[in-house]
Design an enzyme around this catalytic site. Structure first.
Site, PDB file in Angstrom:
ATOM      1  N   ASP A  53      -2.548  25.073   6.866  1.00 38.99           N
ATOM      2  CA  ASP A  53      -2.998  24.678   8.202  1.00 38.99           C
ATOM      3  C   ASP A  53      -4.489  24.894   8.426  1.00 38.99           C
ATOM      4  O   ASP A  53      -5.116  24.155   9.183  1.00 38.99           O
ATOM      5  CB  ASP A  53      -2.163  25.387   9.280  1.00 38.99           C
ATOM      6  CG  ASP A  53      -0.871  24.618   9.580  1.00 38.99           C
ATOM      7  OD1 ASP A  53      -0.848  23.397   9.336  1.00 38.99           O
ATOM      8  OD2 ASP A  53       0.099  25.228  10.050  1.00 38.99           O
TER       9      ASP A  53
ATOM     10  N   TYR B 268       3.166  23.785  16.159  1.00 34.61           N
ATOM     11  CA  TYR B 268       2.749  25.175  15.972  1.00 34.61           C
ATOM     12  C   TYR B 268       1.569  25.479  16.875  1.00 34.61           C
ATOM     13  O   TYR B 268       0.582  24.739  16.874  1.00 34.61           O
ATOM     14  CB  TYR B 268       2.313  25.419  14.524  1.00 34.61           C
ATOM     15  CG  TYR B 268       3.449  25.665  13.557  1.00 34.61           C
ATOM     16  CD1 TYR B 268       4.703  25.111  13.769  1.00 34.61           C
ATOM     17  CD2 TYR B 268       3.266  26.460  12.440  1.00 34.61           C
ATOM     18  CE1 TYR B 268       5.738  25.329  12.883  1.00 34.61           C
ATOM     19  CE2 TYR B 268       4.300  26.679  11.541  1.00 34.61           C
ATOM     20  CZ  TYR B 268       5.531  26.113  11.766  1.00 34.61           C
ATOM     21  OH  TYR B 268       6.547  26.337  10.880  1.00 34.61           O
TER      22      TYR B 268
END
Lengths: 474, 474
Positions: free
Chosen positions: B357, B443
């Protein structure tokens, strides 16, 4: 300006003044709430008054004994043959004897009160007794002594501890251990320590403690100046020295330099920045309510009572089911059953240190220090307990209840731009904390029950002073 | 009342009014600070102005590139042969190239500034380049391309992600997968997912992403309505569909009932109590100071800068030694190096989900939501980054800095009564938190750097939305 215009001006001013006052923070509802925390010693110059407690009556079957009920227990016991026949006795524990769980679960607010009983542990002529006192009938309805059922010894009272210190300090052999080390007897600070259980014949069938002394010469932090290896074994009930041990002649007493922890003594240089005051702001007040001993907050409801042994007892914890909107029982009773502190050091001065801090001393506390121990808007609950002769006494500000918010996020979601959806959600993390702090020697236990809106309960015991940190999840 | 008395009354009123105003809470210094948190959507109706940033100059060798410096990088590159020869290119990363550590450690405030350089990662004609742009000499002093040194592919830009979505949504085979499941194409929400690396010959030597779609029919929480098994493999640079996979025909699309998480939509019955507003109060203001990118608080000093990949970079962390009063270096540079999220599911629609990420998407964020994401008195720091063509853009309120206090106790000690010493000490637990929140699909990462007065630094990454909780200590 003409008088008429002047009056208009006065009225306008008065209106502005009124609006200004209306926007002021609400006035503190207690002298404790108006003060900012000051990170140093705080002494209360005057004691708060607690007249309301004297007329308090139980509102819930699990409410602790009231002042009137403690006095009734005393009256009942004073006419009981066991206590009539003895010139001296000790009531080591007088607490509510809880009604049967089934009856408590059935009971609802508005129902007639359930019969009230007290559970009493007493020592009469060096024999322990466990009694149940029925406050309605006025009779002692249950009676066991240790010849029928041996189940250990009662907790020590504060009076027991004071009594234990007297005999050794009159004992030449004990005092000689200090003078030969060059310790001035006027500098001695002594503590009564539980002596453990090692099946030694000379220690069986009697209540014993050991006395350990420290020097307070040059520091209030006498724990840093132990007089190692010198202990006196004392019979609590007879107030007699059983044995003196002096095993640490070669261990020097520390100087105590730079051990004073008091804020007023700390020499903080100009570079060590001091922090500005900080607390929690809740302009509409806290979101919890306390009705007697019932606490309601967000999706939680529970009963809370101070206890001389466990500190805090939480009962009948219910959480509201978001699907049905109904309350669900999740815990009938929760408390710290024991704090066991074994030092695991086999030397003569240390082998016996296997404290049961709840069961031997009891997790009572001095008053919580508002804005230092608990934040602004905390609600304080007093404890009422029985002293050694059954007289009720007050532990003011023993428990605090507050909403905790550290600036943290319980949940958030921001939608990413490529979805085209404009969503920015964030929920601050707010919890409810029920706290007490118990000081036992150099240990300061902080006991927190923390309730989260997602249904989690955290029970945490932390030790915040010297030597070690304990975290016990119960 | 006579006019004279009336005037006296007016003066008295004015005096009371003045005193009243003086005791009012200080006026908010920003529109963000004046609002109470409202636990629901918050949209900013007007954008704050950031003219001051346009003239900002670096004050410290580690300060991030300024708007003027970003523009200078653009000007320098536009006259560079590599970019002159290409009609289209992408600058995937333009950040400060830090000076040598030895030079930074020697540098002191007031010294002449160290030479400023930018590190640039660019894709020109589908070839990645790593460049160093010297902002003083105006020349590109270092030049590597992937034929010299293959070191992976650059981060995807937001423009890359938008571009990746276009081709599959024009592809009949891809769209047919949705219509045969009864999904209206107008309800599609698609995300560009990194495709992992599996040494497949047809995937080598090209930048690829996979497109996964969801239905937003009846809910904003489209993540709860994935169209399972349908993915399109897309070449980022050519904007071409490489392959379409439809492996989940037997997996139904969920109804999405009761999945909307928005506060405004939640049906909270009267019994589900709402919480009163809560935040942190600091009547004398916070105890930290922010000078440019230097932060000072209690016994701590450090440099803080926003970064498009790591989110937050903390540098030159120093803590003051209580014995010597001198600052000690404890950390030269700290940042989240990666957040690796492997799903470990071998099915066709999931095997490739092994997100990096930070390194693939970058931990950027939408603005923090004052009083929801950070408490009152937080200081907000903006990020300035380069978009795909090198134009600087603003990430307002990207990082917040605040003092955290949850009502907790850092340290306490109360002396027990048998010692005769009157000691009641308690220190509230206050810490400094540096926070950012990065939203990547479903997220929402919250990255906290927390500094304690006892010398502890906690770096915590928590994932606060659906599916799972990550805690990474770096």
């Amino acid at each position: 300006m003409e008088a008429r215009n002047l009056w208009r001006f006065v009225l306008l001013l008065a209106l502005v003044l009124l609006l200004t006052w209306l926007h002021l923070p609400s006035l503190p509802n207690s002298k404790f709430h108006s003060r900012w925390y000051i990170p140093k010693n705080t002494f209360y110059s005057s004691s708060p008054t607690y007249h309301h407690l004297e007329s308090e009556t139980p509102q819930h079957p699990l409410d602790p004994l009231t002042i009137q009920e403690f006095n009734r227990v005393r009256t009942i016991l004073s006419s009981h043959p066991l206590f009539k026949s003895s010139s001296s006795y000790t009531l080591n524990s007088v607490v509510l004897e809880e009604p049967d769980k089934k009856l408590v679960l059935k009971w609802k607010k508005g129902d007639p009160p359930l019969p009230r009983k007290a559970s009493v542990v007493a020592v009469v002529k060096r024999v322990s007794h466990v009694l149940t006192v029925d406050l309605e009938t006025g009779h002692v309805t249950s009676h066991e002594n240790e010849t029928d059922l041996v189940s250990g010894y009662p907790m020590v009272t504060l009076e027991d501890q004071f009594g234990v210190l007297e005999a050794p300090l009159r004992c030449p052999e004990f005092n000689n251990s200090f003078t030969k080390r060059g310790v001035n007897l006027a500098d001695l600070v002594c503590l009564a320590l539980s002596s453990g259980w090692y099946e030694k014949p000379e220690e069986e069938n009697r209540r014993l403690m050991k006395v350990q002394c420290y020097s307070k010469e040059g520091t209030v932090n006498f724990y840093m100046k132990p007089i190692e290896g010198v202990t006196a074994l004392v019979d609590i009930d007879r107030k007699e020295v059983v044995a003196v041990s002096d095993d640490g002649q070669n261990i020097p007493v520390a100087s105590g330099a730079n051990t004073d922890y008091r804020y007023s003594i700390q020499k903080l240089s100009g570079e060590m920045r001091l922090l500005n005051p900080i607390s929690l702001e809740q302009p509409k007040g806290p979101s919890f309510s306390v009705d007697g001993h019932m606490v309601k907050w967000a999706n939680w409801e529970f009963h809370l009572r101070p206890d001389p042994r466990a500190g805090i007892i939480i009962s009948q914890v219910k959480v509201r089911d978001p699907d049905t909107s109904m309350l669900r029982n999740v815990m009938y009773k929760g408390f710290v059953s024991e704090l066991f502190v074994p030092y695991m050091d086999p030397t003569e001065g240390w082998y016996f240190r296997t404290y049961m801090d709840a069961g031997e001393y009891g997790l009572q506390s001095k008053p919580l220090n508002p804005l230092n121990d608990c934040p602004r808007n905390a609600h304080y609950m007093d404890g009422v307990f029985a002293s050694y002769d059954g007289t009720p006494y007050l532990q003011p500000n023993m428990i605090c209840i507050f909403e905790s918010y550290a600036g943290d996020i319980a949940w958030r979601h921001a939608e990413c731009p490529i979805t085209g959806l404009k969503v920015t959600e964030a929920r601050p993390k707010v919890t409810l904390v029920v706290r007490m702090a118990a000081a036992l020697g150099n240990y300061d236990y902080i006991m927190d029950w923390e309730f989260q809106t997602d249904g989690l309960i955290r029970a945490e015991v932390s030790e915040e002073n010297s030597i070690l940190i304990l975290h016990i999840l119960v």
